[in-house]
Structure formats: structure tokens, C-alpha cells
Design an enzyme around this catalytic site. Sequence first.
Site: not given
Ligand code: URA
Length: 435
Positions: A83, A162, A169, A184, A188
Site C-alpha cells: 500500500h 473507511d 477526509r 485508514s 483495509k
Molecule cells: N491511503 C489510504 O488508504 N488512506 C489514507 O488516509 C491515505 C492514503
Amino acid sequence: MNFLPLIEAKRDGRALTADQLQEVIAAFVAGQIPDYQMAAFLMAVFFRGLNGGETRALTLAMRDSGQVLQFPKNDPRPVVDKHSTGGVGDKVSLPLAPLLACLGFRVPMISGRGLGITGGTLDKLESIPGLTTQLGPERLVEQTQRIGVAMGGQTANMIPADKLLYALRDVTGTVPSIPLITASILSKKLAEGLDALVMDVKFGPAAFMPTRDAARELAWSIVSLAVECGVMTRALLVDMSTPHGHAAGNWLEVKEAVQCLEGCGPTDLQTLVIECAASLLVQTDKSPSLVAARLTALDCLASGAPRRKWDELIAAQGADLEAFHAKLQLDHTAPVVQECVAAEEGFIRTCDARIIGEIVRDLGGGRMTKASVIQPDVGIDRLAKPGDAVRRGTVLGRIHASNGAQAELAVARLQSAFSITPTPPVAAPLIVDTL
Ligand code: URA
């Protein structure tokens, strides 16, 4: 629930309990907290922060707002993912996911949409004709088991918290908060039931963390919580002062990702893809060292198998392969294309990724409000890179726009993203550290 006292508590810098945070998330997902109150709460968190216990509680409450994926345990393929904290021109996930599947991993990648000026994997994927990212937990597991990889987004029954908070956000200036980013991302990733995770933590003017020190703090927050939750995690700290690759914009980035899978992509993109894959090979004991792992990943990429896996992946998610291949052949798919050229001779010293990200967003490639509709084909390609030698008239980048007026404006702004010097600049490293 009566949310107001909790907003006030956070505004005044008091810590909330795990039970309170769980209640907040459950009520928000159930539609019992209006967006304006949640926006106020997020802003209070932005300024006051969350302590370690609160961050953990928020992350787990968000993970448990939907289903957690369950993979068969008797399968030798480790379940892994990567990620990024968000960047401009950052398309690493697209070639990396099929590469990992070909390296013997299972990759149930749950990504996000664009946030602020940073692009999102889901928006990029959805520029492919027919492709869906709304997979749901059963389909994500089934497809990952069957072909090794699936790429989807948060849904009503998978990390819905999320999905809702991310969108809010994005349009309330509350993204660049270490606890909110940690919660966040890890909500995930923990919902995917991973064995190992590699994080690409960006810093610089186009990233949510402006400095290397801030990125290190974010990386530490993510790595330590992920490890505490049983996921072997490593983070790369990556410079985001220049856009990655030569393209920024949803479809233009898909095109560049395919070039990477075909062995003719930009060097910085390939470096990051190989480094993430190598890290996961070592983290899961599939390779004895990073040196050996890089060679394994490079050989696999060169074999062409990940390129074929890409087609298998997008077809499994509904893409019309014939239309996709036809679209790849086109020079441009936005209505207007206009070049921006150098006005002087010299070497590119900087290409400001923040300005590039803002141009792409304003062309329609990103969102200004929750209701914004993405224009998948707009953006910039053929971007010159720091160190490139230019003459008067050399192309610095090509604007892809919906109309002539937007293109004109974008060309002028693109000029301002570049600085040109008479001597070649010292090359800055892309990956500056690992955790
Ligand atoms: N990527 C994400 O999944 N969440 C965030 O808050 C920032 C980047």
C-alpha cells in the site's frame, strides 16, 4: 448516540476510550452521525492527534465495520499486499499486483480512490472499459484463490467505515494526519487477512508527509501497529518531489503500467515495483536476501507472465479486453492534447509533483467535492524528468484535457512546474530509507 460530548472531548485534547471509538464508528456507518459532525471530529483529531491506544482502537473498529477476509490455511501461497500513502504518478500497485501473483503470492488488494492531489488505484482501474472494482468479500477471496490476485475497493460490507471516512477526509482537509492515515490504511490491510505487507511511504511536497522525518514517523506508526496485529510489515521511505514515471492521470497511468509490464516502462516505476516485490519475497522467507529477491522479481517481470496475468486479472473483473487493447493503441483519448515546451536550453533541475498533481486534479482527474465525477482520460504524459537535457522547444509534457480552454490554462501552469539550470543537477535517491 450523543456525539457532541466526544467531539468536544477531542477538541479539548482528551483521550477517548476504545468503547467510545467503536461506538462512534458503528453509529457513523449506521448513518446515525451526520457528515458535518464527523467532519468536525476529524478536524479535532487532525489538530489534537490520537494516542497509540486510540489509534489501535480506531483501526480495529474500522476493520470490524465489515467482514474480514478468510483465506484457506492449507494453501502454500502467502497472502500479501502493498500500500502507498499516496503520490503523484504513483501507479506501482498496477504492475506489482500481477507480478506478485506470478511470484507465488495471493494478493487480495483493497485500494482507495484519489485523495487530495494524489491519485488512487481504484480511479485508475476504472478507466479500463468495463472493469469493476466493487467485488465484495466472497468474490475477492474466490478470485484471489483462483488466479492469485484481485483488486477492489471498500464496499458496504468490507471496511465501510473507511469508504465513508475516506471520502469525507478528502474534501475537508483532514487527510494529512498520522493516526487517521494509519487507521485508514491498516483497517483495509488488516481486513485482508494478510501474512505480510510492504508499505510505500512517500514524503515531499506532493505527499501527505512533507518531510522525511514526518514520513518516518508515519511509517513507524503503521509498521508497529501492523506488527502488533500479526502482519509482518516493512516500509520504504520514498521521495515524492517529482512525479513517478512520465504520466499522471488515471488512464495515462494505466498505459504506463502496461509498459512497465512489457519491460519498457520508466526506470523509477520499475525500481519501486521490483523493490516492493523483493521485500515481500524476503519477508515471507521465499528468498534468502534482497539481492537474490530482486533478481527473482526481475526475471519474473521479463518472462512476460505478469503481463499475461494482468489481462487475466482485468478480464476476471469484467474488463472488455478487446476494447482495452484498442484503447491502448490510441495516442490520446481525451478530446484535446496540447504540448508544453521548454523556453530555454539546459537541464531539468526540478519538476514539482505538487503542481503536477494540482493540474491533473483541476483538469478533472481528481475530486474537489464528494460529488465530483472523475474524467478518466485527462492528465499529463511525456513528462520530462530531473536531469534531462532540453533545448528550446523540447517537450516538457503533454496536457490531455476535456476542452481547449482547460488545456491552455494547464500548459501555462505546467511551465511553472519546471526549473531549468545550465548544469546537470545531482540525482536524488528515490528510496531513501527502509524500516
Ligand atoms: N491511503 C489510504 O488508504 N488512506 C489514507 O488516509 C491515505 C492514503
